[in-house]
Scaffold this motif. Structure first.
Motif, PDB file in Angstrom:
ATOM      1  N   UNK A  72     -25.558   7.596 -28.709  1.00 28.43           N
ATOM      2  CA  UNK A  72     -26.379   8.294 -29.698  1.00 28.43           C
ATOM      3  C   UNK A  72     -27.408   9.191 -29.029  1.00 28.43           C
ATOM      4  N   UNK A  73     -27.304   9.362 -27.715  1.00 28.92           N
ATOM      5  CA  UNK A  73     -28.264  10.172 -26.996  1.00 28.92           C
ATOM      6  C   UNK A  73     -27.901  11.654 -27.064  1.00 28.92           C
ATOM      7  N   UNK A  74     -28.924  12.495 -27.215  1.00 29.00           N
ATOM      8  CA  UNK A  74     -28.763  13.948 -27.142  1.00 29.00           C
ATOM      9  C   UNK A  74     -29.642  14.433 -25.993  1.00 29.00           C
ATOM     10  N   UNK A  75     -29.018  14.925 -24.946  1.00 33.31           N
ATOM     11  CA  UNK A  75     -29.773  15.437 -23.811  1.00 33.31           C
ATOM     12  C   UNK A  75     -30.330  16.816 -24.121  1.00 33.31           C
ATOM     13  N   UNK A  76     -31.624  17.006 -23.891  1.00 32.70           N
ATOM     14  CA  UNK A  76     -32.286  18.287 -24.157  1.00 32.70           C
ATOM     15  C   UNK A  76     -32.968  18.743 -22.872  1.00 32.70           C
ATOM     16  N   UNK A  77     -32.602  19.922 -22.389  1.00 35.15           N
ATOM     17  CA  UNK A  77     -33.218  20.464 -21.185  1.00 35.15           C
ATOM     18  C   UNK A  77     -33.941  21.746 -21.550  1.00 35.15           C
ATOM     19  N   UNK A  78     -35.257  21.747 -21.360  1.00 36.15           N
ATOM     20  CA  UNK A  78     -36.074  22.938 -21.608  1.00 36.15           C
ATOM     21  C   UNK A  78     -36.758  23.328 -20.303  1.00 36.15           C
ATOM     22  N   UNK A  79     -37.132  24.591 -20.134  1.00 37.55           N
ATOM     23  CA  UNK A  79     -37.715  25.016 -18.861  1.00 37.55           C
ATOM     24  C   UNK A  79     -39.174  24.638 -18.670  1.00 37.55           C
ATOM     25  N   UNK A 103     -29.571   9.070 -33.988  1.00 36.32           N
ATOM     26  CA  UNK A 103     -29.458   9.834 -32.745  1.00 36.32           C
ATOM     27  C   UNK A 103     -30.847  10.081 -32.170  1.00 36.32           C
ATOM     28  N   UNK A 104     -30.945  10.025 -30.824  1.00 36.82           N
ATOM     29  CA  UNK A 104     -32.221  10.149 -30.153  1.00 36.82           C
ATOM     30  C   UNK A 104     -32.139  11.205 -29.053  1.00 36.82           C
ATOM     31  N   UNK A 105     -33.234  11.946 -28.870  1.00 35.99           N
ATOM     32  CA  UNK A 105     -33.285  12.972 -27.830  1.00 35.99           C
ATOM     33  C   UNK A 105     -33.811  12.393 -26.520  1.00 35.99           C
ATOM     34  N   UNK A 106     -33.203  12.816 -25.428  1.00 33.86           N
ATOM     35  CA  UNK A 106     -33.702  12.535 -24.083  1.00 33.86           C
ATOM     36  C   UNK A 106     -34.079  13.891 -23.486  1.00 33.86           C
ATOM     37  N   UNK A 107     -35.367  14.088 -23.203  1.00 38.77           N
ATOM     38  CA  UNK A 107     -35.881  15.418 -22.858  1.00 38.77           C
ATOM     39  C   UNK A 107     -36.165  15.509 -21.366  1.00 38.77           C
ATOM     40  N   UNK A 108     -35.701  16.605 -20.759  1.00 37.37           N
ATOM     41  CA  UNK A 108     -35.942  16.871 -19.342  1.00 37.37           C
ATOM     42  C   UNK A 108     -36.449  18.295 -19.181  1.00 37.37           C
TER      43      UNK A 108
END
Length: 338
Positions: A72-79, A103-108
């Protein structure tokens, strides 16, 4: 369509055995290198990582019977998180996820570094996320290969000026730059200056600059003077570059900025130097940040729909087919500085 629907025409996943055979090492050596466990000779590590990048290999961190379960993870990559643009995108992503089933976001954060983004995405894909949301189209070859070979949805946000790996959600930055030029020419401005930040590291700002010049060319004009900081955008850089441009030998009657941060810095310089806006020089930004709207003279700018980009990215990954581009548009805000 579910978030885990396999994209059409995907190739088979690369295995650790295939990497080991290509690199002429054991499977355990490949595993130790990817997990950074135990002593490994530098030349062996370099050789294996070259193969990993070339083949688009991603390790599977979900072992045994769990490997078939959907994450259920959604990977999110922002600058960046320091730029207010991206927290607004994250707010939209959060709103979109609230409508999903847990669903849950994983932010990097990538810091605008394609190599760091590559490492982050390799780590995210190892946990079999439902989707990966990235910012823009600029990726390393290895990152693109990993995403193309994965069986997750991929959404490239903020930009629609190229063909996506899977889905693109955002606006045309080239069109925004062109609209800026047309708007300012129609208002009677003729001697254009440009103040910006490092365009080599910001494709979207570069596209806006190209669109601006295209509109000016159609009007028989061009950028008369420019000042570009070698660093990232900031209020301070905008103030410094505006002083540099206006102290030059080429007079301008309007300055277009790479974004609102830089434009606010330009306004601060003009205020401290006794330069009238827009009487002596007009100022035009990009993004439509709240600080610009709240100034005594609201900043003239283009407003991007950042919350909508984030929310639409989640909705699109759940419903749209591969190859989809979604234009979230932009609007010119007249303001009081141009």
């Amino acid at each position: 369509m579910t978030a885990k629907q396999r994209l059409p025409d995907r190739k088979s996943k690369v295995t650790v055995r295939e990497v080991a055979l290509r690199a002429n090492v054991s499977e355990s050596t490949v595993s130790r290198i990817l997990r950074n466990k135990g002593p490994i000779a530098d030349d062996t590590r370099e050789k294996v990582m070259e193969v990993v990048r070339a083949m688009g290999y991603v390790p599977n961190r979900i072992a045994g019977s769990l490997a078939s379960l959907n994450s259920n993870l959604v990977g999110v990559i922002i600058p960046s998180l320091s730029n207010i643009v991206f927290p607004e995108v994250l707010q939209g992503i959060h709103a979109g996820l609230e409508a999903t089933d847990n669903m849950q976001a994983v932010i990097s954060i990538s810091n605008y570094d394609v190599e760091l983004e590559e490492n982050v995405i390799r780590g995210l894909l190892a946990w079999k996320p439902a989707a990966v949301l990235t910012t823009g189209f600029e990726h390393s070859d290895a990152t693109r290969r990993m995403l193309e070979l994965s069986d997750v949805r991929v959404v490239e946000m903020m930009d629609i000026d190229s063909d996506p790996i899977d889905i693109a959600v955002g606006m045309s930055h080239r069109s925004a730059g062109y609209a800026t030029g047309r708007h300012l020419v129609e208002k009677g401005w003729r001697r254009f200056g440009y103040v910006g930040h490092n365009l080599d590291n910001d494709r979207r700002a570069r596209l806006r600059f190209e669109g601006l010049r295209s509109a000016l060319f159609e009007a028989g004009l061009d950028i008369a003077a420019r000042a570009v900081a070698g660093s990232a955008s900031s209020v301070g850089a905008g103030k410094q570059m505006t002083a540099q441009l206006l102290d030059g030998d080429t007079p301008v009657d309007v300055i277009v900025y790479s974004n609102d941060d830089m434009a606010v810095g330009g306004v601060f310089h003009c205020q401290s130097a006794g330069i009238s806006i827009p009487g002596d020089v007009a100022v035009f930004g990009f993004n439509g940040l709240d600080i610009g709207f709240q100034m005594p003279q609201p900043l003239s700018t283009i407003r991007s729909n950042r919350f909508l980009i984030g929310k639409t990215a989640i909705e699109a990954m759940l419903t749209e087919p591969a190859g989809t581009k979604i234009d979230t548009g932009f609007e010119i805000f007249e303001g009081g500085t141009a």
